[in-house]
Scaffold this motif. Structure first.
Motif, PDB file in Angstrom:
ATOM      1  N   ASN A  58     -11.277   4.219   1.475  1.00 50.54           N
ATOM      2  CA  ASN A  58      -9.752   5.119   1.797  1.00 50.54           C
ATOM      3  C   ASN A  58     -10.225   6.817   0.957  1.00 50.54           C
ATOM      4  OD1 ASN A  58      -9.322   3.377   2.844  1.00 50.54           O
ATOM      5  ND2 ASN A  58      -7.515   2.890   2.203  1.00 50.54           N
ATOM      6  N   THR A  59     -11.532   6.972   0.403  1.00 46.84           N
ATOM      7  CA  THR A  59     -11.790   8.069  -0.576  1.00 46.84           C
ATOM      8  C   THR A  59     -12.735   8.500  -0.514  1.00 46.84           C
ATOM      9  OG1 THR A  59     -13.296   6.478  -2.461  1.00 46.84           O
ATOM     10  CG2 THR A  59     -10.510   6.536  -2.575  1.00 46.84           C
ATOM     11  N   GLN A  97      -6.783   8.498  -0.465  1.00 47.81           N
ATOM     12  CA  GLN A  97      -5.889   8.492   0.571  1.00 47.81           C
ATOM     13  C   GLN A  97      -4.037   7.021   0.442  1.00 47.81           C
ATOM     14  OE1 GLN A  97      -7.412   7.287   4.661  1.00 47.81           O
ATOM     15  NE2 GLN A  97      -5.119   6.513   5.637  1.00 47.81           N
ATOM     16  N   SER A  98      -4.775   6.738  -0.184  1.00 45.80           N
ATOM     17  CA  SER A  98      -3.605   5.227  -0.536  1.00 45.80           C
ATOM     18  C   SER A  98      -4.165   3.846  -1.378  1.00 45.80           C
ATOM     19  CB  SER A  98      -3.629   4.514   0.596  1.00 45.80           C
ATOM     20  OG  SER A  98      -4.153   3.633   1.264  1.00 45.80           O
ATOM     21  N   THR A 141       0.953   6.044  -0.025  1.00 46.84           N
ATOM     22  CA  THR A 141       0.030   6.663   0.039  1.00 46.84           C
ATOM     23  C   THR A 141      -0.035   7.612  -0.951  1.00 46.84           C
ATOM     24  OG1 THR A 141       0.641   6.727   2.454  1.00 46.84           O
ATOM     25  CG2 THR A 141       0.167   9.387   1.733  1.00 46.84           C
ATOM     26  N   ILE A 142      -0.612   7.757  -1.490  1.00 50.87           N
ATOM     27  CA  ILE A 142      -1.270   9.214  -2.917  1.00 50.87           C
ATOM     28  C   ILE A 142      -0.174  10.197  -2.766  1.00 50.87           C
ATOM     29  CG2 ILE A 142      -2.479   9.434  -4.533  1.00 50.87           C
ATOM     30  CD1 ILE A 142      -1.758   6.651  -4.856  1.00 50.87           C
ATOM     31  N   GLN A 143       0.150  10.942  -2.872  1.00 53.23           N
ATOM     32  CA  GLN A 143       0.393  12.539  -2.836  1.00 53.23           C
ATOM     33  C   GLN A 143       0.383  13.074  -4.309  1.00 53.23           C
ATOM     34  OE1 GLN A 143       4.453  11.704  -1.010  1.00 53.23           O
ATOM     35  NE2 GLN A 143       3.651  11.636   0.862  1.00 53.23           N
ATOM     36  N   GLU A 198       0.628  -1.197   0.201  1.00 53.11           N
ATOM     37  CA  GLU A 198       0.292   0.297   0.144  1.00 53.11           C
ATOM     38  C   GLU A 198       0.484   2.070   0.022  1.00 53.11           C
ATOM     39  OE1 GLU A 198      -3.749   2.104   2.454  1.00 53.11           O
ATOM     40  OE2 GLU A 198      -2.761  -0.208   2.819  1.00 53.11           O
TER      41      GLU A 198
END
Length: 592
Positions: free
Chosen positions: A442-443, A401-402, A377-379, A375
């Motif tokens: 997670n969104t 989020q990820s 993390t989306i940045q 997993e």
């Protein structure tokens, strides 16, 4: 005959004034008379009838009186009764539904309506014409047109849409156009009743022409197929809507070959079920009844061996947001375990979550997080490709989020964050597949209005890759999401005759108007679809014609007062000629 401006008859006062002036003016003439004996006799005769003598002897007086009379009658604008259409603005509402194709006296109700419209057009007197066709949505063909040739061209081009006509919408449109003018409404249908016009403005004269009569009809109400003991079986329902006994022959056709035939006799008002015990395997089946009736368009129905994919099988712990979203857009969801994937899923699409690619069923499929080992993390900012599934979605505004990084799914990426694939789309095991690499929970995606739109467009794409992609109503518009490589669709009849082509990236798909089986060709792949008649059009209702807000009922059109606009011109023209004559008489000093 009458006068439009009778007040101008008061101008007769001037005619009387001219007579008075002529009667009382003094006229003298020098004469040499050798004796007054004969003069006394002439004077006696002249005094016996002085006024008539004066009138007889004065041509100028007659000419001037004629000029005044002609001018006076020109100003009063005489008219007489003539057959015509009441109103400055004429609105024609034409029903183009399938029931208008029923026969009456050898012609269809629709052709009969066109003849009535043509008769009305002949009686127009520089009036504005609006024509509305009533289908599933009303269509405004022309608005306030006065050019007769253009009006005739539109009427000649009227065609049946075979749709169910929503007359209420058409009447609302007509009512909105009937403003600020003296308007008359003409309705051409087959079963309109007075209560259907309750929403119209109360003072508008309305003429309803219901075409046809209570004709004979035998309808093929339904036809379906299924598999029983490894054989294709079928059942049909035939209804006799006429008032007499009818004999019909049911035929089942595949690829232009008859594979089943049965004769049935049906009592008036009876529905008869016909079972078809065994049919050969085919892509589609066409049922047809041969019967002597007035309405043939409801004598055929199409059934296909591959049903439209409206079921979704959920395998694994699928997100409830996905389940609820699919149910809201009309899909039937069925929860299954991993052990159930071996069953027949050919009538649906599969959604899997947290299930490896190796055990995916061979069906059109949506996979969520198939590999959840790593997993991330989306940045970075989310970027999307120009793909049809993202139309009206704005996925790049979604907070994620990820996501899970997966290297073993080699499908084109249509959404990503940096180097992290978020959504992939392509083909797996010969079937279309879409992969979502992040957990929906997670969104904030389900909170966006684009989330159900994405689901709808994605599942339309998954289903459209089947050989049969659905049933349509006549003329139905539907957006279909396809790849850029498959956007050019050509539509053909079941016999291979070309009809139309569509670019589905730029326009919606429009089904043909006439019911039947059709095929599309896109990127050398052929798919079938069927156009079936709306169930509300499987009868030929009839109601008598009637009028509202019209006291006169002497003929098909109202008898109204029409002034002969050219008559006043000719009266004035003749008066001018007489004036020239009067000038010439005066110039020569002619006396009688």
């Amino acid at each position: 005959m009458g006068l439009m401006n009778p007040l101008f008859l008061l101008l007769a006062f001037f005619i009387a004034s001219v007579l008075i002036f002529y009667m009382f003016r003094k006229r003298y003439e020098n004469k040499m008379i050798p004796s007054n004996l004969l003069w006394e006799q002439v004077m006696n005769e002249w005094q016996a009838s002085p006024w008539i003598e004066k009138l007889q002897r004065n041509l100028l007086l007659f000419l001037q009186l004629l000029i005044l009379l002609l001018l006076m009658f020109a100003l009063t604008r005489p008219y007489w009764m003539t057959k015509g259409i009441e109103g400055e603005h004429i609105i024609l509402v034409v029903d183009t539904s399938a029931s208008m194709s029923a026969l009456h006296d050898g012609i269809t109700r629709f052709d009969e309506a066109k003849e009535e419209i043509s008769a009305i057009i002949k009686d127009l007197k520089h009036q504005e014409v609006t024509i509305i066709t009533a289908g599933s949505v009303p269509n405004l063909l022309i608005n306030k047109e006065v050019n007769i040739n253009k009006i005739k061209k539109v009427v000649d081009g009227l065609k049946l849409s075979y749709e169910y006509s929503d007359m209420e919408k058409a009447f609302r449109l007509a009512n909105s156009l009937a403003v600020n003018k003296d308007t008359s409404l003409f309705v051409f249908s087959d079963s309109i009743k007075a209560e259907d016009l309750n929403g119209m403005t109360g003072s508008i004269p309305i003429s309803v022409f219901n075409m046809g009569n209570e004709g004979n009809n035998v309808s093929l109400k339904s036809f379906g197929i299924g598999e029983k003991e490894h054989h294709v079986t079928g059942i049909s329902v035939i209804e006799n809507q006429s008032k007499e006994l009818k004999a019909a022959t049911l035929l089942i056709n595949t690829n232009e070959n008859n594979v089943f035939e049965e004769k049935v006799t049906i009592e008036p008002g009876e529905q008869k079920f016909v079972k078809i015990p065994k049919l050969p395997v085919s892509e589609y089946y066409k049922a047809k009844i041969e019967v002597n009736d007035d309405y043939s368009i409801d004598n055929e129905l199409i059934a296909v061996s591959r049903p439209s994919l409206m079921k979704v099988y959920l395998v694994g712990d699928v997100s409830p947001f996905i389940m609820k979203g699919l149910e809201n857009i009309g899909y039937e969801t069925i929860q299954m375990t991993e052990e159930d994937v071996e069953r027949d899923l050919s009538n649906g699409i599969v959604v899997v979550e947290n299930i490896p690619m190796e055990v995916w069923p061979k069906r059109p499929l949506l996979a969520i997080t198939p590999d959840n080992n790593k997993e991330i993390t989306i940045q970075s900012e989310i970027k999307t490709e120009n793909d049809p599934v993202f139309q009206y979605v704005e996925f790049n505004k979604t907070f994620i989020q990820s996501a899970f990084s997966s290297n073993n799914i080699n499908l084109p990426v249509i959404a990503k964050s940096g180097d992290i694939p978020l959504i992939q789309k392509g083909t797996v095991n010969g079937f279309p597949a879409m992969v979502i690499q992040f957990p929906i929970e997670n969104t904030d995606w389900p909170l966006h209005t684009g989330f159900p739109i994405f689901l709808y467009q994605s599942f339309q794409w998954l289903a459209a890759n089947e050989e049969f992609f659905g049933f349509f109503l006549p003329g139905e518009h539907r957006w279909l999401n396809v790849d850029a490589d498959n956007n050019e669709w050509k539509v053909f009849t079941g016999n291979g005759k070309f009809i139309e082509s569509f670019n589905l990236l730029e326009e919606s798909f429009t089904a043909p108007q006439k019911p039947g089986i059709y095929q599309t060709v896109a990127n050398e792949k052929t798919m079938y679809f069927a156009v079936n008649l709306d169930d509300r059009e499987k009868s030929i209702p009839y109601s008598p014609s009637f009028r509202i807000n019209q006291p006169l009922k002497e003929s098909d059109q109202n008898v109204v007062n029409h002034p002969y606009d050219g008559l006043w011109f000719w009266l004035v023209f003749v008066a001018l000629i007489v004036l020239f004559i009067e000038w010439e008489v005066m110039r020569r000093g002619t006396r009688i």
